[in-house]
Design an enzyme around this catalytic site. Structure first.
Site, PDB file in Angstrom:
ATOM      1  N   GLU B  82      24.053  32.272  48.998  1.00 34.53           N
ATOM      2  CA  GLU B  82      23.372  33.567  48.969  1.00 34.53           C
ATOM      3  C   GLU B  82      23.226  34.089  50.393  1.00 34.53           C
ATOM      4  OE1 GLU B  82      19.557  32.146  47.119  1.00 34.53           O
ATOM      5  OE2 GLU B  82      18.769  33.124  48.901  1.00 34.53           O
ATOM      6  N   CYS B 114      20.410  29.635  44.152  1.00 34.38           N
ATOM      7  CA  CYS B 114      20.669  28.275  44.642  1.00 34.38           C
ATOM      8  C   CYS B 114      21.664  27.494  43.796  1.00 34.38           C
ATOM      9  CB  CYS B 114      19.362  27.495  44.740  1.00 34.38           C
ATOM     10  SG  CYS B 114      18.190  28.241  45.864  1.00 34.38           S
ATOM     11  N   HIS B 236      17.605  20.360  41.462  1.00 36.41           N
ATOM     12  CA  HIS B 236      17.463  21.312  42.564  1.00 36.41           C
ATOM     13  C   HIS B 236      16.115  21.089  43.246  1.00 36.41           C
ATOM     14  CE1 HIS B 236      17.469  24.696  45.102  1.00 36.41           C
ATOM     15  NE2 HIS B 236      16.531  25.333  44.441  1.00 36.41           N
TER      16      HIS B 236
END
Lengths: 142, 349
Positions: B82, B114, B236
């Site tokens: 990103e 992400c 994550h």
């Protein structure tokens, strides 16, 4: 709008990204940046210059610490610029990064890394290329 | 030739670190409280001459150094991030040129907060399964942005990992993948804006936890597995707490997640986050061990993977590139003033 240097940098991408030099197939001398003709073999080398990818590993021959940098490098000062002799014998001038300036020394082993070199301002193209950093050993200690 | 899987991998983390204490001090907050609430002690910071392209190239070169394949055999490069250096002009072309994979290859940049890096792995898997390419290079990398003083500033970090996907010489087979995706605006960055915005606590239950839990449960249902079937689990890592909490909710133990939990020491590397965790696990994994990986991208979605390490990992030359723990331990502390300069918070022309 910007872009004055785009074509020049684009032409140099093989050299800047991957240290592609040329080798004279007559005398086996290696050149970086690339040469069209070997200055020793001259006309005998015509058509006998081949591209060769340099290892990117070498030693610092000499260095200087830049405290008063050109405009594009202001944020990075103080930083080291060194003459690096590569394994193949050719010498290149490059910034040394990821190295404490007190630790840098002549003879230090360095390897090529890939970094931003500069850009044409906020709206212009970004130019990437090689810089060198101290060689890291990757033996697994586990 | 067997199942599609990971042929090689490489990681990269910039050398600079800033301590959460230093960021907290700048904004008049208590460092101890923040470290405790986020479970993060320090984060990685890119130099002025590092960006998503340079991190991607370093990680990809590390993967290639270990793979021993001709880069010309790579038929596709997908870079998930990103923080692509250009809004228009791909990062993947820079990577392709820098590793010598051009010009006969497909390239596209991915963006899904992400989780764009795991989306890149899925695309490569499909291209390999259909026989369109021999090897694909999937990268997740970021130099995450955070507004000065924002809660994200304590964690937004830089790093990335690259995976060569293929069927030849696979060190870890990908047994299956499952994605769970909805339209959930928990975190975003508008076009032309420098810093992202987020929904605060809204980033928790309806976003991170819902997507990771559903993706992971559905994957395990599809594969017919239970949490105890996995030797490692990587989720994550937006902070040090969420992955621990989600692991517990799903029935995973601390022992399963500890190897891949890097956020406390490097922060949230966004698209690099779960993939660096996977790389750290592959650094220590042994033949036959099973890994569960679930990414999360705001907006929102999760990609879950069931992976089994093969015998080929024993002869895999990991020493040809730095391991994740070596990259984490290679560090140089900077203070907030230098951080401000490196992250372009100071204005100068």
């Amino acid at each position: 709008m910007g872009g004055e240097a785009v074509s020049r940098f684009w032409r140099e991408i093989p050299q800047r990204y991957n240290l592609i030099g040329t080798k004279c197939k007559v005398c086996n001398r290696i050149y970086f940046p690339q040469r069209e003709v070997c200055p020793f073999c001259r006309r005998k080398s015509i058509g006998k210059m081949e591209e060769v990818k340099l290892s990117g590993r070498g030693k610092i021959v000499t260095y200087t610490i830049i405290h008063v940098p050109p405009k594009k490098f202001e944020g990075q000062a103080p930083y080291a610029v060194a003459v690096v002799e590569l394994e193949e014998g050719v010498r290149v001038t490059s910034q040394i990064v990821d190295c404490n300036l007190d630790k840098i020394k002549i003879g230090m082993e360095v390897e090529a890394t890939f970094r931003r070199i500069q850009d044409d301002g906020w709206t212009g193209a970004i130019y990437y290329g090689y810089k060198f950093r101290p060689v890291e050993k990757h033996e697994d200690k586990k | 030739m067997g199942k599609v899987g990971i042929v090689s991998y490489g990681a990269f983390i910039p050398i600079h670190r800033i301590k959460v204490d230093d960021i907290a001090k700048t904004w008049g907050r208590d460092g101890e409280t923040i470290k405790k609430s986020l479970g993060v002690y320090e984060k990685s910071v890119p130099s002025l001459d590092e960006d998503t392209a340079t991190i991607s190239v370093e990680a990809a070169r590390h993967a290639l150094a270990r793979a021993g394949i001709n880069p010309k055999e790579i038929g596709a490069i997908y870079v998930g991030s990103e923080s692509h250096p250009y809004a228009v002009k791909p990062t993947g072309t820079i990577v392709g040129e820098a590793i010598g994979a051009t010009p006969s290859l497909m390239v596209a940049d991915y963006e899904f907060a992400c989780k764009a890096g795991t989306a890149a792995i899925q695309s490569c898997m499909a291209l390999i399964e259909t026989g369109m390419i021999k090897y694909g290079l999937a990268i997740g990398a970021d130099t995450a942005q955070a507004a000065p003083g924002d809660a994200l500033e304590y964690t937004a970090a830089a790093g990335g990992a690259a995976f060569i996907i293929g069927k030849d010489g696979v060190i870890a087979e990908i047994n299956g993948t499952y994605s769970f995706t909805t339209d959930t605006p928990d975190f975003w960055r508008r076009e032309g804006r420098k810093y992202p915005a987020h929904g605060g606590r809204f980033t928790g239950s309806p976003a991170y936890f819902r997507h990771i839990i559903n993706a992971t449960k559905c994957l395990m249902e599809k594969m017919g597995t239970k949490p105890e079937d996995y030797d490692y689990a990587v989720f994550h890592q937006p902070n040090g707490k969420f992955p621990r909490a989600v692991a517990k909710m799903l029935g995973f133990k601390e022992d399963q997640i500890k190897h891949g939990l890097l956020c406390p020491f490097i922060g949230n590397t966004y698209s690099g986050s779960s993939l660096l965790g996977l790389a750290a696990v592959l650094d220590v994994a042994k033949p036959g061990e099973r890994i569960l990986l679930t990414s999360y991208g705001s907006g929102a979605g999760s990609d879950s993977f069931d992976i089994t390490v093969t015998d080929a990992i024993e002869s895999f030359p990991k020493e040809k590139a730095p391991t994740v723990s070596q990259l984490i331990n290679r560090k140089n502390y900077i203070d907030y003033a230098i951080y401000a300069k490196y992250r372009d918070i100071l204005y100068w022309e």
